[in-house]
Scaffold this active site. Structure first.
Site, PDB file in Angstrom:
ATOM      1  N   GLY A  19      22.269 -26.766 -14.328  1.00 11.13           N
ATOM      2  CA  GLY A  19      22.152 -25.979 -13.093  1.00 11.13           C
ATOM      3  C   GLY A  19      20.705 -25.754 -12.702  1.00 11.13           C
ATOM      4  O   GLY A  19      20.330 -24.677 -12.235  1.00 11.13           O
ATOM      5  N   ARG A  60      18.930 -25.293  -8.463  1.00 13.83           N
ATOM      6  CA  ARG A  60      18.775 -24.106  -7.612  1.00 13.83           C
ATOM      7  C   ARG A  60      18.655 -22.847  -8.468  1.00 13.83           C
ATOM      8  O   ARG A  60      18.918 -22.864  -9.672  1.00 13.83           O
ATOM      9  CB  ARG A  60      19.983 -23.966  -6.673  1.00 13.83           C
ATOM     10  CG  ARG A  60      20.110 -25.127  -5.699  1.00 13.83           C
ATOM     11  CD  ARG A  60      21.228 -24.946  -4.683  1.00 13.83           C
ATOM     12  NE  ARG A  60      22.544 -25.024  -5.269  1.00 13.83           N
ATOM     13  CZ  ARG A  60      23.398 -23.993  -5.387  1.00 13.83           C
ATOM     14  NH1 ARG A  60      23.054 -22.802  -4.917  1.00 13.83           N
ATOM     15  NH2 ARG A  60      24.572 -24.146  -5.952  1.00 13.83           N
ATOM     16  N   ASP A  73      28.705 -33.306 -13.678  1.00 13.42           N
ATOM     17  CA  ASP A  73      29.550 -32.120 -13.521  1.00 13.42           C
ATOM     18  C   ASP A  73      29.818 -31.580 -14.928  1.00 13.42           C
ATOM     19  O   ASP A  73      30.550 -32.201 -15.711  1.00 13.42           O
ATOM     20  CB  ASP A  73      30.857 -32.535 -12.827  1.00 13.42           C
ATOM     21  CG  ASP A  73      31.830 -31.374 -12.668  1.00 13.42           C
ATOM     22  OD1 ASP A  73      31.615 -30.315 -13.300  1.00 13.42           O
ATOM     23  OD2 ASP A  73      32.813 -31.531 -11.921  1.00 13.42           O
ATOM     24  N   VAL A  74      29.222 -30.424 -15.242  1.00 16.33           N
ATOM     25  CA  VAL A  74      29.307 -29.930 -16.624  1.00 16.33           C
ATOM     26  C   VAL A  74      30.690 -29.395 -16.998  1.00 16.33           C
ATOM     27  O   VAL A  74      30.925 -29.045 -18.146  1.00 16.33           O
ATOM     28  CB  VAL A  74      28.215 -28.875 -16.939  1.00 16.33           C
ATOM     29  CG1 VAL A  74      26.836 -29.504 -16.997  1.00 16.33           C
ATOM     30  CG2 VAL A  74      28.270 -27.710 -15.972  1.00 16.33           C
ATOM     31  N   TYR A  77      35.742 -14.709 -13.297  1.00 19.84           N
ATOM     32  CA  TYR A  77      34.307 -14.811 -13.599  1.00 19.84           C
ATOM     33  C   TYR A  77      33.963 -13.965 -14.830  1.00 19.84           C
ATOM     34  O   TYR A  77      33.284 -14.443 -15.750  1.00 19.84           O
ATOM     35  CB  TYR A  77      33.499 -14.348 -12.379  1.00 19.84           C
ATOM     36  CG  TYR A  77      32.003 -14.464 -12.541  1.00 19.84           C
ATOM     37  CD1 TYR A  77      31.362 -15.695 -12.422  1.00 19.84           C
ATOM     38  CD2 TYR A  77      31.219 -13.344 -12.810  1.00 19.84           C
ATOM     39  CE1 TYR A  77      29.993 -15.804 -12.565  1.00 19.84           C
ATOM     40  CE2 TYR A  77      29.843 -13.444 -12.951  1.00 19.84           C
ATOM     41  CZ  TYR A  77      29.224 -14.677 -12.823  1.00 19.84           C
ATOM     42  OH  TYR A  77      27.860 -14.786 -12.968  1.00 19.84           O
ATOM     43  N   LYS A  94      32.519 -15.289 -18.528  1.00 25.03           N
ATOM     44  CA  LYS A  94      31.221 -14.885 -19.082  1.00 25.03           C
ATOM     45  C   LYS A  94      31.380 -14.119 -20.402  1.00 25.03           C
ATOM     46  O   LYS A  94      30.543 -14.245 -21.306  1.00 25.03           O
ATOM     47  CB  LYS A  94      30.461 -14.053 -18.049  1.00 25.03           C
ATOM     48  CG  LYS A  94      30.075 -14.852 -16.796  1.00 25.03           C
ATOM     49  CD  LYS A  94      29.186 -16.042 -17.131  1.00 25.03           C
ATOM     50  CE  LYS A  94      28.624 -16.729 -15.900  1.00 25.03           C
ATOM     51  NZ  LYS A  94      27.698 -17.806 -16.226  1.00 25.03           N
ATOM     52  N   ILE A 139      20.727 -10.943  -9.448  1.00 26.71           N
ATOM     53  CA  ILE A 139      19.492 -11.715  -9.285  1.00 26.71           C
ATOM     54  C   ILE A 139      19.522 -12.368  -7.907  1.00 26.71           C
ATOM     55  O   ILE A 139      20.568 -12.851  -7.459  1.00 26.71           O
ATOM     56  CB  ILE A 139      19.394 -12.822 -10.384  1.00 26.71           C
ATOM     57  CG1 ILE A 139      19.553 -12.217 -11.796  1.00 26.71           C
ATOM     58  CG2 ILE A 139      18.073 -13.590 -10.265  1.00 26.71           C
ATOM     59  CD1 ILE A 139      18.488 -11.257 -12.254  1.00 26.71           C
TER      60      ILE A 139
HETATM   61  P1  NAP Z   1      23.095 -20.664  -7.950  1.00 25.36           P
HETATM   62  O1  NAP Z   1      21.809 -20.370  -7.264  1.00 25.36           O
HETATM   63  O2  NAP Z   1      24.357 -20.682  -7.178  1.00 25.36           O
HETATM   64  O3  NAP Z   1      22.934 -22.040  -8.764  1.00 25.36           O
HETATM   65  C1  NAP Z   1      23.994 -22.516  -9.524  1.00 25.36           C
HETATM   66  C2  NAP Z   1      23.570 -23.770 -10.265  1.00 25.36           C
HETATM   67  O4  NAP Z   1      24.684 -24.206 -11.067  1.00 25.36           O
HETATM   68  C3  NAP Z   1      23.203 -24.905  -9.320  1.00 25.36           C
HETATM   69  O5  NAP Z   1      22.067 -25.582  -9.805  1.00 25.36           O
HETATM   70  C4  NAP Z   1      24.439 -25.809  -9.366  1.00 25.36           C
HETATM   71  O6  NAP Z   1      24.136 -27.189  -9.222  1.00 25.36           O
HETATM   72  C5  NAP Z   1      24.924 -25.578 -10.792  1.00 25.36           C
HETATM   73  N1  NAP Z   1      26.347 -25.912 -10.911  1.00 25.36           N
HETATM   74  C6  NAP Z   1      27.408 -25.303 -10.332  1.00 25.36           C
HETATM   75  N2  NAP Z   1      28.552 -25.937 -10.651  1.00 25.36           N
HETATM   76  C7  NAP Z   1      28.202 -26.993 -11.444  1.00 25.36           C
HETATM   77  C8  NAP Z   1      28.936 -28.032 -12.081  1.00 25.36           C
HETATM   78  N3  NAP Z   1      30.283 -28.127 -11.984  1.00 25.36           N
HETATM   79  N4  NAP Z   1      28.252 -28.930 -12.809  1.00 25.36           N
HETATM   80  C9  NAP Z   1      26.903 -28.864 -12.910  1.00 25.36           C
HETATM   81  N5  NAP Z   1      26.155 -27.912 -12.330  1.00 25.36           N
HETATM   82  C10 NAP Z   1      26.798 -26.992 -11.594  1.00 25.36           C
HETATM   83  O7  NAP Z   1      23.374 -19.605  -9.116  1.00 25.36           O
HETATM   84  P2  NAP Z   1      22.368 -18.721  -9.999  1.00 25.36           P
HETATM   85  O8  NAP Z   1      22.385 -17.368  -9.458  1.00 25.36           O
HETATM   86  O9  NAP Z   1      21.087 -19.418 -10.208  1.00 25.36           O
HETATM   87  O10 NAP Z   1      23.209 -18.694 -11.358  1.00 25.36           O
HETATM   88  C11 NAP Z   1      22.804 -19.339 -12.545  1.00 25.36           C
HETATM   89  C12 NAP Z   1      23.598 -18.739 -13.703  1.00 25.36           C
HETATM   90  O11 NAP Z   1      23.309 -17.350 -13.801  1.00 25.36           O
HETATM   91  C13 NAP Z   1      25.110 -18.848 -13.527  1.00 25.36           C
HETATM   92  O12 NAP Z   1      25.722 -19.153 -14.750  1.00 25.36           O
HETATM   93  C14 NAP Z   1      25.505 -17.465 -13.063  1.00 25.36           C
HETATM   94  O13 NAP Z   1      26.836 -17.149 -13.373  1.00 25.36           O
HETATM   95  C15 NAP Z   1      24.518 -16.620 -13.837  1.00 25.36           C
HETATM   96  N6  NAP Z   1      24.310 -15.287 -13.261  1.00 25.36           N
HETATM   97  C16 NAP Z   1      23.783 -15.144 -11.999  1.00 25.36           C
HETATM   98  C17 NAP Z   1      23.604 -13.868 -11.485  1.00 25.36           C
HETATM   99  C18 NAP Z   1      23.049 -13.623 -10.110  1.00 25.36           C
HETATM  100  O14 NAP Z   1      23.103 -12.468  -9.650  1.00 25.36           O
HETATM  101  N7  NAP Z   1      22.514 -14.608  -9.423  1.00 25.36           N
HETATM  102  C19 NAP Z   1      23.963 -12.751 -12.243  1.00 25.36           C
HETATM  103  C20 NAP Z   1      24.498 -12.944 -13.502  1.00 25.36           C
HETATM  104  C21 NAP Z   1      24.649 -14.218 -14.019  1.00 25.36           C
HETATM  105  P3  NAP Z   1      24.370 -28.014  -7.845  1.00 25.36           P
HETATM  106  O15 NAP Z   1      23.997 -27.105  -6.717  1.00 25.36           O
HETATM  107  O16 NAP Z   1      23.481 -29.195  -8.011  1.00 25.36           O
HETATM  108  O17 NAP Z   1      25.832 -28.399  -7.830  1.00 25.36           O
END
Ligand code: NAP
Length: 243
Positions: free
Chosen positions: A9, A12, A60-61, A152, A156, A185
């Site tokens: 991931g 982004r 696709d993970v 979700y 987690k 975040i």
């Molecule tokens: P994001 O901006 O939506 O980015 C998600 C990333 O995951 C993207 O790079 C996307 O890749 C990748 N991804 C999604 N589905 C995938 C798949 N099937 N195979 C491979 N890659 C995949 O999200 P983020 O906020 O950075 O989140 C990153 C992690 O932090 C996640 O696990 C999320 O649950 C966790 N998290 C986020 C928050 C928050 O508030 N943002 C809070 C708690 C935990 P592509 O776009 O290339 O498909």
């Protein structure tokens, strides 16, 4: 640091920032993406301007064969994997009574099965190396539960359970396994929040702001360097939840 590090991931949000910050510390980064090819190429080009080379790889993970291919690509090219960062994830939002099997399976597939597949494919090499580190990005919701985010939250909580169990199983092989459980975040994942919802969260947060991807990347960097932390779930949430 000079380590070989896979970041899922990385196209982004949080993963992108993790990939950037670790690549600037002299590590070899394998930055994985799925749909966001343009963003992944931009990341590579941005770092090339700083004379930093990273590998980008699509997969696709939630699929075992893609995880295996990513790990084998890394081993073929660098002959080792020092750190695996399981960051890729999706959020899903629905009343429990309305969750379809498809939504449930997709959420568990991307957020939890991916951690199983990537870790299992990687660990066999780490065991041979007699060292390694796995850093899972879980979520505050896995710790406290979120209304209308049951799938979700379950995914987690499962990641944190895997972290603790694997830390015990792999500790004797000198492999550390930890989770970082972020609070809110500022990434695309939260684009749907209204300004009022954001303000409410900020008002409930002792540090009076939401997090930035950099806040998580700093903790990841620390965990990459550390040698005596394992089985921990570190929640970075500005004090929104204090256990
Ligand atoms: P994001 O901006 O939506 O980015 C998600 C990333 O995951 C993207 O790079 C996307 O890749 C990748 N991804 C999604 N589905 C995938 C798949 N099937 N195979 C491979 N890659 C995949 O999200 P983020 O906020 O950075 O989140 C990153 C992690 O932090 C996640 O696990 C999320 O649950 C966790 N998290 C986020 C928050 C928050 O508030 N943002 C809070 C708690 C935990 P592509 O776009 O290339 O498909």
């Amino acid at each position: 640091m000079n380590k070989v590090i896979i970041v899922t991931g990385a196209s982004r949000g949080i993963g992108r920032e993790i990939a950037k910050s670790l690549s600037r510390e002299n590590n070899k980064i394998i930055a994985c993406y799925n749909n966001s090819e343009k963003e992944a190429i931009e990341l590579k080009e941005e770092l090339e301007k700083e004379n930093i080379e990273i590998d980008i790889i699509k997969g696709d993970v939630s699929k075992r064969e893609d995880c295996k291919r990513i790990v084998e690509y890394t081993i073929d090219k660098y002959s080792r994997i020092d750190v695996l960062i399981n960051n890729a994830g999706i959020s899903t939002y629905n009343l429990f009574t309305d969750i379809t099997d498809e939504e449930w399976n997709k959420t568990i597939g991307v957020n939890l099965n991916s951690v199983f597949f990537m870790s299992q494919e990687t660990v066999k090499y780490m065991i041979k190396q007699k060292e390694g580190s796995i850093i899972n990005i879980s979520s505050i919701w896995g710790l406290v539960g979120a209304s209308c985010e049951v799938a979700y939250s379950v995914s987690k909580a499962g990641v944190d359970g895997m972290t603790k169990s694997l830390a015990k199983e792999l500790g004797p092989s000198n492999i550390r396994v930890n989770s970082i459980a972020p609070g809110l975040i500022d990434t695309d994942m939260n684009n749907d929040l209204t300004s009022e919802e954001l303000e409410n969260i900020i008002n409930e947060t002792p540090l009076c702001r939401i997090g930035k991807p950099e806040d998580i990347a700093k903790c990841v960097k620390w965990l990459v360097e550390d040698t005596f932390t394992t089985g921990q779930v570190i929640s970075i949430n500005g004090g929104w939840n204090i256990i």
